[in-house]
Write a protein that holds these residues in place. Sequence first.
Motif, PDB file in Angstrom:
ATOM      1  N   UNK A  87      42.120  53.999  27.287  1.00  7.43           N
ATOM      2  CA  UNK A  87      41.672  53.493  25.989  1.00  7.43           C
ATOM      3  C   UNK A  87      40.518  52.512  26.169  1.00  7.43           C
ATOM      4  N   UNK A  88      40.671  51.596  27.129  1.00  2.00           N
ATOM      5  CA  UNK A  88      39.608  50.623  27.384  1.00  2.00           C
ATOM      6  C   UNK A  88      38.343  51.320  27.886  1.00  2.00           C
ATOM      7  N   UNK A  89      38.531  52.352  28.725  1.00  2.00           N
ATOM      8  CA  UNK A  89      37.378  53.066  29.264  1.00  2.00           C
ATOM      9  C   UNK A  89      36.632  53.831  28.175  1.00  2.00           C
ATOM     10  N   UNK A  90      37.372  54.433  27.241  1.00  2.00           N
ATOM     11  CA  UNK A  90      36.716  55.179  26.161  1.00  2.00           C
ATOM     12  C   UNK A  90      35.844  54.271  25.311  1.00  2.00           C
ATOM     13  N   UNK A  91      36.284  53.032  25.131  1.00  2.00           N
ATOM     14  CA  UNK A  91      35.476  52.063  24.387  1.00  2.00           C
ATOM     15  C   UNK A  91      34.251  51.664  25.203  1.00  2.00           C
ATOM     16  N   UNK A  92      34.462  51.447  26.527  1.00  2.00           N
ATOM     17  CA  UNK A  92      33.361  50.981  27.373  1.00  2.00           C
ATOM     18  C   UNK A  92      32.271  52.041  27.504  1.00  2.00           C
ATOM     19  N   UNK A  93      32.639  53.324  27.443  1.00  2.00           N
ATOM     20  CA  UNK A  93      31.649  54.384  27.608  1.00  2.00           C
ATOM     21  C   UNK A  93      30.694  54.478  26.429  1.00  2.00           C
ATOM     22  N   UNK A 125      32.592  44.995  28.387  1.00  2.00           N
ATOM     23  CA  UNK A 125      31.663  43.897  28.657  1.00  2.00           C
ATOM     24  C   UNK A 125      32.045  43.140  29.928  1.00  2.00           C
ATOM     25  N   UNK A 126      32.982  43.708  30.703  1.00  2.00           N
ATOM     26  CA  UNK A 126      33.550  42.949  31.828  1.00  2.00           C
ATOM     27  C   UNK A 126      32.510  42.624  32.890  1.00  2.00           C
ATOM     28  N   UNK A 127      31.723  43.608  33.301  1.00  2.00           N
ATOM     29  CA  UNK A 127      30.738  43.340  34.352  1.00  2.00           C
ATOM     30  C   UNK A 127      29.673  42.372  33.859  1.00  2.00           C
ATOM     31  N   UNK A 162      40.571  50.943  37.212  1.00  2.00           N
ATOM     32  CA  UNK A 162      39.649  50.680  36.093  1.00  2.00           C
ATOM     33  C   UNK A 162      38.258  51.160  36.439  1.00  2.00           C
ATOM     34  N   UNK A 163      37.803  50.848  37.664  1.00  2.00           N
ATOM     35  CA  UNK A 163      36.462  51.209  38.088  1.00  2.00           C
ATOM     36  C   UNK A 163      36.320  52.717  38.265  1.00  2.00           C
ATOM     37  N   UNK A 164      37.343  53.365  38.828  1.00  2.00           N
ATOM     38  CA  UNK A 164      37.299  54.811  39.035  1.00  2.00           C
ATOM     39  C   UNK A 164      37.165  55.552  37.714  1.00  2.00           C
ATOM     40  N   UNK A 165      37.884  55.089  36.703  1.00  2.00           N
ATOM     41  CA  UNK A 165      37.804  55.721  35.389  1.00  2.00           C
ATOM     42  C   UNK A 165      36.454  55.431  34.742  1.00  2.00           C
ATOM     43  N   UNK A 166      35.994  54.176  34.881  1.00  2.00           N
ATOM     44  CA  UNK A 166      34.754  53.779  34.218  1.00  2.00           C
ATOM     45  C   UNK A 166      33.540  54.485  34.806  1.00  2.00           C
ATOM     46  N   UNK A 180      25.027  45.574  37.136  1.00  2.00           N
ATOM     47  CA  UNK A 180      24.769  47.016  37.046  1.00  2.00           C
ATOM     48  C   UNK A 180      25.405  47.757  38.215  1.00  2.00           C
ATOM     49  N   UNK A 181      25.275  47.206  39.417  1.00  2.00           N
ATOM     50  CA  UNK A 181      25.873  47.847  40.592  1.00  2.00           C
ATOM     51  C   UNK A 181      27.387  47.929  40.446  1.00  2.00           C
ATOM     52  N   UNK A 182      28.013  46.837  39.993  1.00  2.00           N
ATOM     53  CA  UNK A 182      29.464  46.803  39.843  1.00  2.00           C
ATOM     54  C   UNK A 182      29.937  47.805  38.803  1.00  2.00           C
ATOM     55  N   UNK A 183      29.197  47.927  37.705  1.00  2.00           N
ATOM     56  CA  UNK A 183      29.611  48.827  36.626  1.00  2.00           C
ATOM     57  C   UNK A 183      29.346  50.289  36.970  1.00  2.00           C
ATOM     58  N   UNK A 184      28.190  50.577  37.557  1.00  2.00           N
ATOM     59  CA  UNK A 184      27.794  51.963  37.810  1.00  2.00           C
ATOM     60  C   UNK A 184      28.390  52.510  39.099  1.00  2.00           C
TER      61      UNK A 184
END
Length: 509
Positions: free
Chosen positions: A260-266, A418-420, A226-230, A101-105
């Motif tokens: 594109x990957x970020x839009x899916x992850x959101x 689902x990376x994190x 990747x993280x900045x966008x996510x 959660x920390x890594x993703x958020x």
Amino acid sequence: MAFAEGIPGERGQYNGKVTLLVVLSCVVAASGGLIFGYDLGVSGGVTSMDPFLKKFFPNVYRRMKEGTKISNYCKFDSQLLTLFTSSLYLSGLVSSLFASTVTRVFGRKASMLVAGVAVLIGSALGGAASNLYMLVFGRLFLGIGLGFGNQSIPLYISEMALPKHRGAMNIIFDTGVGIGVLIANIINFCTEKIDGGWGWRISLSMAAVPASILTIGGIILPDTPNSLIQKDNNLEKAKRVLQRIRGTNDVQQELDDLLKASSISKTTEDPFKKILQRKYRPQLVMAAAIPFFAQMTGINVITFYAPILFRTIGLRESSSLLSAVVIRCFNVGCTFISMFVVDKQGRRVLFMLGGIQMLATQVTIGGFMTALLGDHGGLSKATAYVVLVLICIYISGFGLSWGPLGWLVPSEIYPLEIRSAGQSITVAVSFFFCFLIGQTFLAMLCHMKAGIFFFFGGWVALMTLFIYFFLPETKNVPIEKVEQLWKEHWFWKRFVGDEVDDNIYKLDK
């Protein structure tokens, strides 16, 4: 039987070059590997030191000095002693799940910073320990640091590196692990000679050095695009960072794939629930299978307990610590070789070669110890050194294959959504079996004796077959496009579908 294998080509690569910022970021991040390796190596060394055993584990010390009354294989069998070693991995397992959660958020950097601070606290407690409680609490804080670090650092490196250099860059982390163990063994060898019997305090507290590097890095390093966008959806900042780390202004193709990957992850509210979906079945299996198999090579038997193992076969305290230094030199050397060839020869080839090498040496070591080392007495000096050479060959095979690839491959196979979660599962499974093997090995050694090498050899044979049949080649494939490999794989395509975008890259069957 056909296997999907990524082939380098213009359409599968992004613009960019290896920049100083990328190299520095990966090296600083890989200091987390130094921490992991140091904590792996230092425990086995201090638990073979007489003053440490007398202070914290007097029953083990008495059994060790009883000579021929107790089996060679059972002198170090103590649940308290194994708790000291394995408590690190129990806390690492739990903390790795929170780290997701920390890594993703909050980003990869945030988890790296938590890792550095936790290890600083743990090393201080260990070095100042006056009783077993302080010792174990210190190990628990170290485990928290490893849980956060091992969850975030491989992701950080994989996202910072260009696809064609991702393997070599990521292996810097495992090179750090190997160097960390080597440094721990050298420090143990030196501190064991300190008069007064307090050298173990230096050994336990020196983990603060790489932890300081990681903490500073967690403050000054840029986060991955990747993280900045996510986490922030900050496209301008992500683009500027991407241009800096690629050394070119022409990064639109890569940025489009990240968006594109970020839009899916959101759209993903619960990545742990999402990874259970059928289309992510190959990633879920690999997230659990690869770290499980990496531990079942038996490597931590050598890493945790190499000095104890060498004392079991008849070497003195000082000789056993020096022998541990020698085998780590072989490991680090082969990890460097792996770094230079992994992006040329591929992951599967190294897995195969390393597996065969480890299997052959484990069977041979088991045979030697079965035939020549009984419950009492010891091996001749010549035979003990033959076993040492065989262990060096075994650990070279691990350094070439499962050591670096066990962290590299999981870090590059998960889609962003689902990376994190996937990396947290990988770390949690790894730490769970580190804990299980660490807690049970000395009892297994006592009951299975030399048969323990055949036990782990059987697992090496099984995991080599698993890689041959079920892992596609990921070399040179951009991280946001690796999921396409599963659609061409003979087995996994039944779970993820068989549609393939031929414009992404070429697959060779």
